[in-house]
Design a protein around this motif. Structure first.
Motif, mmCIF file in Angstrom:
data_model
loop_
_atom_site.group_PDB
_atom_site.id
_atom_site.type_symbol
_atom_site.label_atom_id
_atom_site.label_comp_id
_atom_site.label_asym_id
_atom_site.label_seq_id
_atom_site.Cartn_x
_atom_site.Cartn_y
_atom_site.Cartn_z
ATOM 1 N N SER A 61 -18.549 -17.479 34.404
ATOM 2 C CA SER A 61 -17.496 -16.269 34.278
ATOM 3 C C SER A 61 -18.386 -15.777 35.249
ATOM 4 N N SER A 110 -14.063 -15.823 32.750
ATOM 5 C CA SER A 110 -13.651 -14.454 32.504
ATOM 6 C C SER A 110 -13.624 -12.875 33.465
ATOM 7 N N ALA A 112 -12.836 -9.438 32.611
ATOM 8 C CA ALA A 112 -12.609 -8.925 31.475
ATOM 9 C C ALA A 112 -12.525 -6.869 32.231
ATOM 10 N N ARG A 132 -9.281 -16.108 33.253
ATOM 11 C CA ARG A 132 -8.496 -15.114 32.773
ATOM 12 C C ARG A 132 -8.976 -14.168 33.131
ATOM 13 N N VAL A 134 -8.273 -10.251 31.173
ATOM 14 C CA VAL A 134 -7.902 -9.161 30.728
ATOM 15 C C VAL A 134 -7.962 -8.154 30.327
ATOM 16 N N THR A 135 -7.353 -6.749 30.053
ATOM 17 C CA THR A 135 -8.194 -5.448 30.439
ATOM 18 C C THR A 135 -8.747 -4.988 29.418
ATOM 19 N N ALA A 136 -8.796 -5.779 28.419
ATOM 20 C CA ALA A 136 -9.053 -5.690 27.134
ATOM 21 C C ALA A 136 -9.410 -4.046 26.664
ATOM 22 N N LYS A 168 0.453 -6.487 27.205
ATOM 23 C CA LYS A 168 0.356 -7.574 28.124
ATOM 24 C C LYS A 168 -1.059 -7.960 28.642
ATOM 25 N N SER A 169 -2.610 -7.693 27.836
ATOM 26 C CA SER A 169 -3.437 -7.173 28.194
ATOM 27 C C SER A 169 -3.739 -8.439 29.096
ATOM 28 N N THR A 170 -3.331 -9.617 29.031
ATOM 29 C CA THR A 170 -4.111 -10.990 29.688
ATOM 30 C C THR A 170 -3.144 -11.508 30.522
ATOM 31 N N THR A 172 -3.285 -15.154 33.874
ATOM 32 C CA THR A 172 -3.912 -15.983 34.408
ATOM 33 C C THR A 172 -3.961 -15.760 36.000
#
Length: 257
Positions: A61, A110, A112, A132, A134-136, A168-170, A172
């Protein structure tokens, strides 16, 4: 070279590569990694003969954002620890924006939280297919840091930025490219080669022209970014002082183990 260092700096053919080197932690940023990153960026900026920079992550990652395990370990004085982390992180973000050379984020796996902030602080983002984003932050009970609210709002507008940071935190890699957050999506096998190719192409261009183009495309927003970083720090610290944040950190650690 000591491969146990949290950040490694390599220099070859006028290109500096800064590698986040905590692969077992998905290159999550604890305080030691943040301090090392800041040092590496400043060293890169002052390396004679360097003409371009690549920022990448070792292992599977790019960067999983802030190290929640480190936050948990420092939970007895969490706001003070987070204050120190954010100050160091924001120093790294501003150093990336201030470096005269072009900086390419080469991301995979990842990306993030603060990892997205780091990538978007660079001048270009090349992403491996399958990455991916991801704001998280909301899921951890916190607000943003590293300028993520700034980058997303500037590029997408307030409504889409809000949605990405909440519901909509994820994303591509293809989503991110369509939104203008990523320059290119590349097969993972070709990512390093293409990152080096782009960096060397930039390094071969007239130095002053590249420096001026970078300045013209970034400097007009530097004061706005500084102000937003200050607002992000204050907001994050308010979140860190809440019972909800502490509960989210505990829940994260239980899921992890």
């Amino acid at each position: 070279m000591n491969n146990t260092k949290p950040v490694i700096l390599d220099f070859a053919d006028e290109v500096i590569t800064i590698k986040l080197n905590r692969p077992d932690a998905l290159n999550a940023l604890d305080l030691s990694a943040l301090l090392a990153l800041n040092h590496a960026i400043l060293e890169a900026a002052n390396t004679p003969g360097a003409r371009a920079v690549i920022l990448r992550g070792e292992g599977c990652s790019f960067c999983a954002g802030g190290d929640v395990a480190a936050m948990h370990a420092n939970r007895s004085d969490l706001p003070a620890y987070i204050n120190t982390m954010i100050e160091s992180f924001h120093s790294s973000v501003m150093a990336l924006r201030s470096i005269a050379m072009p900086v390419i984020a080469s991301v995979h796996g990842s990306v993030a939280g603060g990892g997205i902030s780091l990538a978007l602080a660079c001048d270009m983002v090349l992403a491996a297919r399958g990455t991916r984003f991801v704001t998280a932050y909301a899921q951890l009970g916190s607000s943003t840091d590293g300028g993520l609210s700034f980058w997303l709002t500037q590029r997408l507008g307030a409504a889409r930025a809000f949605e990405l940071l909440t519901l909509k935190s994820t994303m591509t890699a293809e989503d991110a490219m369509e939104m203008g957050l990523v320059n290119r999506v590349i097969d993972i096998e070709s990512l390093d080669v293409e990152s080096q190719r782009c960096a060397r192409a930039l390094a071969a261009m007239p130095r002053q022209a590249i420096t001026e183009i970078k300045s013209l495309t970034t400097s007009q927003r530097k004061e706005d970014l500084l102000a937003q970083l200050a607002r992000e720090k204050a907001a994050f610290l308010r979140c860190a002082a809440t019972p909800e944040f502490a509960a989210c950190v505990e829940a994260f650690m239980k899921r992890r183990f």
